[in-house]
Enzyme design. Structure first.
Site, PDB file in Angstrom:
ATOM      1  N   ASP A 276       0.861  -1.109   0.121  1.00 28.06           N
ATOM      2  CA  ASP A 276       0.038   0.036  -0.069  1.00 28.06           C
ATOM      3  C   ASP A 276       0.919   1.356   0.066  1.00 28.06           C
ATOM      4  O   ASP A 276       1.855   1.195   0.832  1.00 28.06           O
ATOM      5  CB  ASP A 276      -1.004  -0.065   1.143  1.00 28.06           C
ATOM      6  CG  ASP A 276      -2.157   0.976   1.021  1.00 28.06           C
ATOM      7  OD1 ASP A 276      -3.097   0.665  -0.017  1.00 28.06           O
ATOM      8  OD2 ASP A 276      -2.265   2.024   1.416  1.00 28.06           O
ATOM      9  N   SER A 277       0.662   2.157  -0.924  1.00 26.37           N
ATOM     10  CA  SER A 277       1.543   3.210  -1.109  1.00 26.37           C
ATOM     11  C   SER A 277       0.680   4.464  -1.444  1.00 26.37           C
ATOM     12  O   SER A 277      -0.274   4.443  -1.653  1.00 26.37           O
ATOM     13  CB  SER A 277       2.539   2.874  -2.346  1.00 26.37           C
ATOM     14  OG  SER A 277       1.973   2.243  -3.175  1.00 26.37           O
TER      15      SER A 277
ATOM     16  N   ASP B 155       4.173   9.764 -10.988  1.00 25.58           N
ATOM     17  CA  ASP B 155       5.622   9.656 -11.434  1.00 25.58           C
ATOM     18  C   ASP B 155       5.997  11.131 -12.088  1.00 25.58           C
ATOM     19  O   ASP B 155       6.971  11.446 -11.924  1.00 25.58           O
ATOM     20  CB  ASP B 155       6.055   8.630 -12.173  1.00 25.58           C
ATOM     21  CG  ASP B 155       6.423   7.235 -11.209  1.00 25.58           C
ATOM     22  OD1 ASP B 155       6.448   7.684  -9.986  1.00 25.58           O
ATOM     23  OD2 ASP B 155       6.407   6.125 -11.641  1.00 25.58           O
TER      24      ASP B 155
HETATM   25  P1  ITT Z   1      -3.520  -2.084  -5.276  1.00 21.64           P
HETATM   26  O1  ITT Z   1      -4.387  -1.797  -4.309  1.00 21.64           O
HETATM   27  O2  ITT Z   1      -4.318  -3.141  -6.222  1.00 21.64           O
HETATM   28  O3  ITT Z   1      -2.273  -2.615  -4.949  1.00 21.64           O
HETATM   29  P2  ITT Z   1      -3.474   0.489  -6.314  1.00 21.64           P
HETATM   30  O4  ITT Z   1      -3.032   1.428  -7.332  1.00 21.64           O
HETATM   31  O5  ITT Z   1      -4.997   0.951  -5.990  1.00 21.64           O
HETATM   32  O6  ITT Z   1      -3.392  -1.019  -6.474  1.00 21.64           O
HETATM   33  P3  ITT Z   1      -2.792   1.728  -3.766  1.00 21.64           P
HETATM   34  O7  ITT Z   1      -4.161   1.572  -3.116  1.00 21.64           O
HETATM   35  O8  ITT Z   1      -1.577   1.529  -2.854  1.00 21.64           O
HETATM   36  O9  ITT Z   1      -2.465   0.923  -5.109  1.00 21.64           O
HETATM   37  O10 ITT Z   1      -2.639   3.159  -4.256  1.00 21.64           O
HETATM   38  C1  ITT Z   1      -1.570   3.680  -4.495  1.00 21.64           C
HETATM   39  C2  ITT Z   1      -1.605   4.791  -5.424  1.00 21.64           C
HETATM   40  O11 ITT Z   1      -0.564   6.102  -5.002  1.00 21.64           O
HETATM   41  C3  ITT Z   1      -1.390   4.528  -6.677  1.00 21.64           C
HETATM   42  O12 ITT Z   1      -2.619   4.403  -7.385  1.00 21.64           O
HETATM   43  C4  ITT Z   1      -0.734   5.827  -7.451  1.00 21.64           C
HETATM   44  O13 ITT Z   1      -1.403   6.921  -7.798  1.00 21.64           O
HETATM   45  C5  ITT Z   1       0.212   6.319  -6.006  1.00 21.64           C
HETATM   46  N1  ITT Z   1       1.576   5.670  -6.304  1.00 21.64           N
HETATM   47  C6  ITT Z   1       2.163   4.582  -5.428  1.00 21.64           C
HETATM   48  N2  ITT Z   1       3.347   4.361  -5.954  1.00 21.64           N
HETATM   49  C7  ITT Z   1       3.520   5.055  -6.802  1.00 21.64           C
HETATM   50  C8  ITT Z   1       4.728   5.209  -7.577  1.00 21.64           C
HETATM   51  O14 ITT Z   1       5.769   4.454  -7.586  1.00 21.64           O
HETATM   52  N3  ITT Z   1       4.633   6.026  -8.699  1.00 21.64           N
HETATM   53  C9  ITT Z   1       3.526   6.910  -8.800  1.00 21.64           C
HETATM   54  N4  ITT Z   1       2.461   6.909  -8.083  1.00 21.64           N
HETATM   55  C10 ITT Z   1       2.471   5.912  -7.121  1.00 21.64           C
END
Ligand code: ITT
Length: 198
Positions: free
Chosen positions: A70-71, A157
């Site tokens: 989760d990011s 990004d």
């Molecule tokens: P999952 O829950 O299925 O893993 P998700 O994309 O919905 O996929 P998250 O709930 O963790 O994942 O949301 C993370 C969001 O944060 C992601 O959709 C991006 O908008 C942003 N994000 C996270 N890591 C990133 C990265 O390396 N580069 C750019 N944006 C990022």
């Protein structure tokens, strides 16, 4: 090769994790396990949501090692937003372009000029059979632009310049991002645990 189920629907995350882990791991995401549905991300921290994904995902694939990520992005001048709501910043059905547009709009409302200090955060959780085995969290500091630069990467990004660089993750090569990103660092902290379970 050891098998790792990555509990994500975000193929960009999978590509990065597979590249960071290298050839020792066969990384399969939910495209390879279409019957798996994860519980709703109702947590208000990255850790809580990563645990929800890892625990619910691992219950659905008994005996297999499951990793969840989760990011999100935190911008200091926006009080840490979009934070845990990064994927849904512009609304529940928003896509990455909608979320970037919302971020640019919010940054444009600020009285000060950019670039704006912020960071990407990533919490990684490893689980098996509904039991959490290990949790790591890491981040990469940087600055947010008000105009996109570059077409590489995903999500925010093209708006984010990591500390020590002059170009966004949308411009920098994937290899560079995968050496220093929040995801790379959280995974590096997980590597010993993964090796012991391989
Ligand atoms: P999952 O829950 O299925 O893993 P998700 O994309 O919905 O996929 P998250 O709930 O963790 O994942 O949301 C993370 C969001 O944060 C992601 O959709 C991006 O908008 C942003 N994000 C996270 N890591 C990133 C990265 O390396 N580069 C750019 N944006 C990022």
């Amino acid at each position: 090769m050891s098998q790792l189920v990555f509990a994500t629907s975000n193929a960009h995350k999978t590509e990065e994790v597979a590249a960071i882990l290298g050839g020792d791991w066969q990384v399969e995401d939910l495209r390879a396990h279409p019957s798996v549905t994860l519980d709703e991300e109702t947590g208000d921290t990255f850790e809580a949501n990563a645990i929800i994904k890892a625990v619910s995902g691992s219950r659905a694939v008994p005996g297999l090692l499951v990793l969840a990520d989760d990011s999100g992005l935190e911008v200091d001048a926006l009080g840490g937003a979009p934070g845990v709501r990064s994927a849904r910043y512009a609304g529940d059905n928003a896509n990455a372009a909608d979320n970037r547009a919302k971020l640019k709009t919010e940054l444009a409302k600020l009285p000060q000029d950019g670039p704006f200090p912020g960071r990407f955060q990533c919490c990684m959780v490893l689980a098996r059979d509904g039991v959490v085995l290990h949790v790591t969290q890491s981040s990469v500091e940087g600055r947010l632009l008000t105009q996109e630069e570059g077409a590489g990467g995903f999500g925010y990004d093209a708006l984010f310049i990591p500390e020590g660089f002059t170009e966004t993750f949308g411009v920098l090569p994937a290899e560079t991002k995968n050496q220093l990103s929040h995801r790379a660092r959280a995974l590096a902290a997980m590597k010993e645990q993964l090796a012991s379970l391989a």
